[in-house]
Design an enzyme around this catalytic site. Structure first.
Site, PDB file in Angstrom:
ATOM      1  N   ARG A   1      -2.449 -15.377  -9.493  1.00  0.00           N
ATOM      2  CA  ARG A   1      -3.554 -16.051 -10.183  1.00  0.00           C
ATOM      3  C   ARG A   1      -3.092 -17.255 -10.993  1.00  0.00           C
ATOM      4  NH1 ARG A   1      -4.495 -10.588 -10.397  1.00  0.00           N
ATOM      5  NH2 ARG A   1      -6.495  -9.864  -9.553  1.00  0.00           N
TER       6      ARG A   1
ATOM      7  N   TYR B   1      -3.162  -1.010   2.742  1.00  0.00           N
ATOM      8  CA  TYR B   1      -3.315  -1.440   4.122  1.00  0.00           C
ATOM      9  C   TYR B   1      -2.494  -0.505   5.025  1.00  0.00           C
ATOM     10  CZ  TYR B   1      -5.588  -5.251   1.731  1.00  0.00           C
ATOM     11  OH  TYR B   1      -6.437  -5.971   0.919  1.00  0.00           O
TER      12      TYR B   1
ATOM     13  N   HIS C   1       3.652  -6.751   5.160  1.00  0.00           N
ATOM     14  CA  HIS C   1       2.756  -6.234   4.116  1.00  0.00           C
ATOM     15  C   HIS C   1       2.710  -4.710   4.189  1.00  0.00           C
ATOM     16  CE1 HIS C   1      -0.117  -6.077   1.056  1.00  0.00           C
ATOM     17  NE2 HIS C   1      -1.083  -6.834   1.534  1.00  0.00           N
TER      18      HIS C   1
END
Length: 414
Positions: free
Chosen positions: A382, A235, A230
């Site tokens: 989603r 992040y 990631h």
């Protein structure tokens, strides 16, 4: 800083093994699975059997990278569920991830799994920083494989976005770790509602690099087909890459080469600790969306450059998202809004497989992206939350029949 509320939920009453031993004992029959000779989501036939000119859409053609072959080109994007305790996966994760494999997802990438305890986004994040985490992960992997599916997991460190509150779970104050929120630069918080980070020392950076390698070992021990590093959404890796969040003056800051050093060290460590025959995916944000602010930021040109570097370092698949590095971002989201970023990487980095993601809402739109050679694979987030059978619906939209799991075969015949 996050508003930390005390939990009002009644404590779980633990049932002793002596009281109800059948709830503790596991029998081999409980792991029985019906064989799936053809993986769900595999192309079967055109919807109209008399259509002699029918060409199998790219979306439903198999895709192979290294030893991983997918029945179709639709990926479940990693999505945090905030449904974990102490980093352990639960029955919720088994059912949630299992549903995608039952309904034909080409590859399911499990949510961000923290490589260190303090690398979790919230206390509810799953982790892969303890050997004990492997058992629960392997249970999920075994189920997905029994359905004929493929699965990977995202390896992550939240960095300065760590120790945040979960959206729908109240945690006790002592479950947070404000003093151990870290980033490339001290006191440069992600936003007004998050704890300011402590600047990482070089020794701590190296410890985190090693933690990614140890996590890769655990992922392989769990049977994962791939891992995704990631490097997106603000992040830790992304915050090193971007000059918006990295103000260091040592060899981890300044030039693009220096800001990319941490990422490249992580890739090297993961590649050394994950089987060479299995592919590695990297997820990145292509832009910080702060063009309205003064000063340098993270943009697509730099993304293309690191794509070239990471390909040489051992990354096989490049997953292109965007944003997430600062609350000051301005995003105009619309169907397929991130696809142009994926296209630029694909055009400029031959041989690197590219994933497009971002409001891709159905089979027709996904097929257009592939036909126009803007990406090699499509990730959906989603859309799978709304409908775990997204793949089968996409097949219908494209005029074809895709394989259902054996037990749901009656649906396929109607």
């Amino acid at each position: 800083m996050p508003s930390i509320k005390s939990s009002t939920v009644a404590p779980i009453t633990h049932i002793s093994k002596a009281a109800i031993p059948e709830l503790i004992t596991e029998y081999p029959q409980q792991r029985y699975h019906v064989a799936q000779p053809i993986a769900p989501g595999t192309f079967v036939s055109p919807k109209t059997s008399t259509d002699e000119e029918f060409k199998v859409p790219l979306l439903f053609q198999p895709f192979t990278v290294k030893n991983l072959t997918l029945p179709n080109r639709i990926l479940v994007a990693p999505m945090c569920m905030d449904s974990s305790q102490d980093g352990f996966v639960s029955d919720f994760h088994l059912v949630s991830i299992g549903a995608y494999s039952l309904h034909g997802a080409g590859l399911t990438i499990m949510e961000a799994a923290a490589v260190t305890e303090f690398g979790r986004i919230t206390p509810g994040d799953i982790g892969i920083y303890r050997d004990e985490h492997v058992h629960g992960l392997k249970r999920i992997v075994d189920f997905v494989h029994a359905q004929g599916g493929k699965i990977g997991i995202q390896l992550a460190h939240a960095g300065r976005k760590a120790s945040d509150t979960a959206g729908y779970t109240q945690h006790e104050q002592d479950e947070f770790w404000p003093e151990n929120v870290v980033g490339p630069t001290g006191e440069l918080a992600w936003g007004k509602d998050l704890f300011p980070p402590r600047e990482l020392t070089v020794e701590e950076i190296q410890d985190i690099v090693k933690a990614f390698g140890a996590a890769a070992v655990r992922a392989n021990n769990a049977g994962m087909d791939t891992v995704e590093i990631h490097g997106a959404h603000g992040y830790l890796i992304h915050s090193f890459l971007s000059p918006v969040s990295n103000k260091r003056t040592d060899h981890y800051g300044g030039s693009l080469e220096n800001r990319a050093r941490f990422l490249l060290e992580v890739i090297k460590e993961v590649r050394a600790n994950f089987p060479a025959e299995k592919p590695i995916i990297l997820r990145v944000s292509a832009t910080d969306y702060v063009q309205h602010l003064e000063g340098p930021s993270w943009e697509i040109e730099q993304t293309v450059q690191i794509a070239k570097w990471v390909k040489d370092a051992g990354v096989d698949v490049f997953h292109v998202s965007s944003g997430g590095n600062t609350y000051q971002q301005k995003i105009k989201a619309f169907p397929g809004y991130q696809v142009p970023f994926a296209e630029q990487v694909k055009r400029n980095v031959p041989g690197l497989h590219v994933v497009a993601v971002g409001l891709i809402n159905g089979g027709v739109q996904a097929e257009e992206v592939l036909q126009e050679e803007k990406a090699d694979l499509i990730a959906i987030g989603r859309g799978f939350l709304r409908d775990p059978s997204f793949v089968l619906q996409a097949a219908r939209q494209l005029g074809l029949v895709a394989k259902h799991t054996q037990q749901y075969g009656a649906v396929q015949r109607t």
